[in-house]
Write a protein that holds these residues in place. Sequence first.
Motif, PDB file in Angstrom:
ATOM      1  N   SER A  44     -28.066  -2.406  -6.518  1.00 37.59           N
ATOM      2  CA  SER A  44     -26.948  -1.631  -5.439  1.00 37.59           C
ATOM      3  C   SER A  44     -26.377  -0.594  -6.367  1.00 37.59           C
ATOM      4  O   SER A  44     -25.546   0.100  -5.584  1.00 37.59           O
ATOM      5  CB  SER A  44     -26.193  -2.914  -5.069  1.00 37.59           C
ATOM      6  N   ASP A  45     -26.400  -0.470  -7.436  1.00 36.94           N
ATOM      7  CA  ASP A  45     -25.762   0.375  -8.396  1.00 36.94           C
ATOM      8  C   ASP A  45     -26.563   0.981  -9.534  1.00 36.94           C
ATOM      9  O   ASP A  45     -27.800   0.514  -9.648  1.00 36.94           O
ATOM     10  CB  ASP A  45     -24.245   0.152  -8.800  1.00 36.94           C
ATOM     11  N   ASN A  46     -25.736   1.565 -10.669  1.00 38.77           N
ATOM     12  CA  ASN A  46     -26.807   2.149 -11.733  1.00 38.77           C
ATOM     13  C   ASN A  46     -26.345   1.519 -12.732  1.00 38.77           C
ATOM     14  O   ASN A  46     -26.347   1.983 -13.830  1.00 38.77           O
ATOM     15  CB  ASN A  46     -26.462   3.606 -11.752  1.00 38.77           C
ATOM     16  N   THR A  47     -25.954   0.278 -12.958  1.00 36.57           N
ATOM     17  CA  THR A  47     -25.219  -0.378 -14.021  1.00 36.57           C
ATOM     18  C   THR A  47     -26.331  -1.619 -14.516  1.00 36.57           C
ATOM     19  O   THR A  47     -26.906  -1.775 -15.341  1.00 36.57           O
ATOM     20  CB  THR A  47     -24.061  -0.779 -13.800  1.00 36.57           C
ATOM     21  N   ALA A  48     -26.079  -2.652 -13.436  1.00 40.91           N
ATOM     22  CA  ALA A  48     -26.838  -4.053 -13.735  1.00 40.91           C
ATOM     23  C   ALA A  48     -28.456  -3.801 -13.377  1.00 40.91           C
ATOM     24  O   ALA A  48     -28.766  -3.073 -12.618  1.00 40.91           O
ATOM     25  CB  ALA A  48     -26.250  -5.010 -12.786  1.00 40.91           C
ATOM     26  N   THR A  49     -29.149  -4.649 -13.989  1.00 43.31           N
ATOM     27  CA  THR A  49     -30.574  -4.687 -13.990  1.00 43.31           C
ATOM     28  C   THR A  49     -30.914  -5.107 -12.453  1.00 43.31           C
ATOM     29  O   THR A  49     -30.287  -6.260 -11.920  1.00 43.31           O
ATOM     30  CB  THR A  49     -31.312  -5.796 -14.808  1.00 43.31           C
ATOM     31  N   PRO A  50     -31.733  -4.363 -11.953  1.00 42.63           N
ATOM     32  CA  PRO A  50     -31.991  -4.857 -10.363  1.00 42.63           C
ATOM     33  C   PRO A  50     -32.576  -6.130 -10.256  1.00 42.63           C
ATOM     34  O   PRO A  50     -33.464  -6.702 -10.899  1.00 42.63           O
ATOM     35  CB  PRO A  50     -32.851  -3.749 -10.032  1.00 42.63           C
ATOM     36  N   ALA A  51     -31.854  -6.841  -9.137  1.00 44.78           N
ATOM     37  CA  ALA A  51     -32.487  -8.216  -9.053  1.00 44.78           C
ATOM     38  C   ALA A  51     -32.850  -8.272  -7.590  1.00 44.78           C
ATOM     39  O   ALA A  51     -33.229  -9.704  -6.982  1.00 44.78           O
ATOM     40  CB  ALA A  51     -31.404  -9.346  -9.360  1.00 44.78           C
ATOM     41  N   LYS A  52     -32.953  -7.493  -6.566  1.00 44.48           N
ATOM     42  CA  LYS A  52     -33.391  -7.516  -5.195  1.00 44.48           C
ATOM     43  C   LYS A  52     -34.541  -7.000  -4.955  1.00 44.48           C
ATOM     44  O   LYS A  52     -34.906  -5.917  -5.015  1.00 44.48           O
ATOM     45  CB  LYS A  52     -32.030  -6.636  -4.299  1.00 44.48           C
ATOM     46  N   VAL A  53     -35.284  -7.801  -4.275  1.00 41.92           N
ATOM     47  CA  VAL A  53     -36.881  -7.216  -4.013  1.00 41.92           C
ATOM     48  C   VAL A  53     -36.866  -6.426  -2.781  1.00 41.92           C
ATOM     49  O   VAL A  53     -35.990  -6.994  -1.736  1.00 41.92           O
ATOM     50  CB  VAL A  53     -37.602  -8.529  -4.351  1.00 41.92           C
ATOM     51  N   ILE A  54     -37.620  -5.578  -2.504  1.00 38.97           N
ATOM     52  CA  ILE A  54     -37.610  -5.012  -1.195  1.00 38.97           C
ATOM     53  C   ILE A  54     -38.344  -5.972  -0.280  1.00 38.97           C
ATOM     54  O   ILE A  54     -39.487  -6.626  -0.393  1.00 38.97           O
ATOM     55  CB  ILE A  54     -38.655  -3.867  -1.321  1.00 38.97           C
ATOM     56  N   ALA A  55     -37.699  -6.601   0.795  1.00 39.98           N
ATOM     57  CA  ALA A  55     -38.081  -7.481   1.689  1.00 39.98           C
ATOM     58  C   ALA A  55     -38.963  -7.334   2.672  1.00 39.98           C
ATOM     59  O   ALA A  55     -38.969  -6.166   3.128  1.00 39.98           O
ATOM     60  CB  ALA A  55     -36.800  -8.145   2.260  1.00 39.98           C
ATOM     61  N   SER A  56     -40.129  -7.734   2.970  1.00 41.35           N
ATOM     62  CA  SER A  56     -41.167  -7.748   3.961  1.00 41.35           C
ATOM     63  C   SER A  56     -41.986  -6.420   3.530  1.00 41.35           C
ATOM     64  O   SER A  56     -42.385  -5.680   4.459  1.00 41.35           O
ATOM     65  CB  SER A  56     -40.542  -7.664   5.346  1.00 41.35           C
ATOM     66  N   ALA A  57     -41.929  -6.186   2.283  1.00 43.36           N
ATOM     67  CA  ALA A  57     -42.932  -4.967   1.836  1.00 43.36           C
ATOM     68  C   ALA A  57     -44.207  -5.068   2.289  1.00 43.36           C
ATOM     69  O   ALA A  57     -44.993  -6.096   2.481  1.00 43.36           O
ATOM     70  CB  ALA A  57     -42.810  -4.850   0.254  1.00 43.36           C
ATOM     71  N   LYS A  58     -44.941  -4.119   2.557  1.00 39.06           N
ATOM     72  CA  LYS A  58     -46.110  -3.594   3.068  1.00 39.06           C
ATOM     73  C   LYS A  58     -46.863  -2.953   1.915  1.00 39.06           C
ATOM     74  O   LYS A  58     -48.208  -3.161   1.818  1.00 39.06           O
ATOM     75  CB  LYS A  58     -46.255  -2.861   4.061  1.00 39.06           C
ATOM     76  N   SER A  59     -46.406  -1.765   1.228  1.00 43.43           N
ATOM     77  CA  SER A  59     -46.900  -0.905   0.476  1.00 43.43           C
ATOM     78  C   SER A  59     -45.893  -0.529  -0.808  1.00 43.43           C
ATOM     79  O   SER A  59     -44.949  -0.418  -0.295  1.00 43.43           O
ATOM     80  CB  SER A  59     -47.654   0.348   1.126  1.00 43.43           C
ATOM     81  N   LEU A  60     -46.534  -0.093  -1.598  1.00 38.21           N
ATOM     82  CA  LEU A  60     -45.654   0.518  -2.868  1.00 38.21           C
ATOM     83  C   LEU A  60     -46.385   1.473  -3.632  1.00 38.21           C
ATOM     84  O   LEU A  60     -47.737   1.104  -3.986  1.00 38.21           O
ATOM     85  CB  LEU A  60     -45.161  -0.742  -3.849  1.00 38.21           C
ATOM     86  N   SER A  61     -46.054   2.870  -3.933  1.00 35.95           N
ATOM     87  CA  SER A  61     -46.996   3.572  -4.868  1.00 35.95           C
ATOM     88  C   SER A  61     -45.768   4.333  -5.836  1.00 35.95           C
ATOM     89  O   SER A  61     -44.453   4.530  -5.427  1.00 35.95           O
ATOM     90  CB  SER A  61     -47.354   4.842  -3.840  1.00 35.95           C
TER      91      SER A  61
END
Length: 301
Positions: A164-181
């Motif tokens: 959610s910001d540019n500090t902490a290591t991200p811990a939130k996965v993109i929910a209901s994801a279909k594709s990623l590139s």
Amino acid sequence: MIQKGQNFRILQQDGNDFKCIGMATNCTVTLNGNTEDASTKDDVSNAAKPTVISKSWQVSVESMEVADAAAILTAIKSLQPFTLVWDETNTADNQAPVAAAFARKGQAYLSDVSFSFNDRENSTKSLQFTGSGALEALDAAPTYTAIAPSTYTKGQYVRLFLGSDNTATPAKVIASAKSLSLHVSMSLEDATTKDTTGDWVIQEPTALSYDISTSALVRGNDTITSSVQAQGLADLESIFEAGTPVKWLIANVSGANQRTKGTTIVSGSCIVQSLTLNGPNRQNATYDASLAGYGPYTVGA
């Protein structure tokens, strides 16, 4: 007799040996004659008279092997040229070069990389090499090391995590994801001078940029375990509105619903560049997000 093209392979130098680019499904070599119109007012007709002023070359490879993603991302980040060979191959899983009449060797930059981690489909990578300098014919088959067949990693085991910001290591996965590139591109500049021998274009790297694309279902009640948070459309809209960088990482995952973060492949910072909301008639609503890389990326944890 017509020979099929499946034995035509691209090999990259590794120490004193060459290795085929593993799990390849397609490879293409393009030789370009860069021309200039040499017509003058003294010509009787209006037909052009093109003259070749320089020559350049490119190589592209499509592959199902993405287990080497970290190594590939490190390689393009190095901004160093590689020695490439293309040749007809046989035996040893069609990896042994035979020095066919069309076989060539030259220096090239890994200038463009794309990884696709899709939902329950084969994950793939696309590589683009841009030649720098002359090509030489192979007068003998180079020494090579065969690559043992490996099991490719399906896209459902690779996920994008966003902060959610540019500090902490991200811990939130993109929910209901279909594709990623993930796409990484190197900008090259023509460095040919009057001192360059021959008419082959010399290239120099000038910049590296990257972007991430993801598609997901629009859902308001996606079930996620308490230990793994989720990032949905509303969260991405807030990040887009803020217009400031946030942390991201792409990692192998496991566990319930494939959301437990394992080994980090690559991480960095990004901004949400665009959001597209799709609401088709009688079908699942989806959204597409494009994330532009902000600063350098880090390979691995």
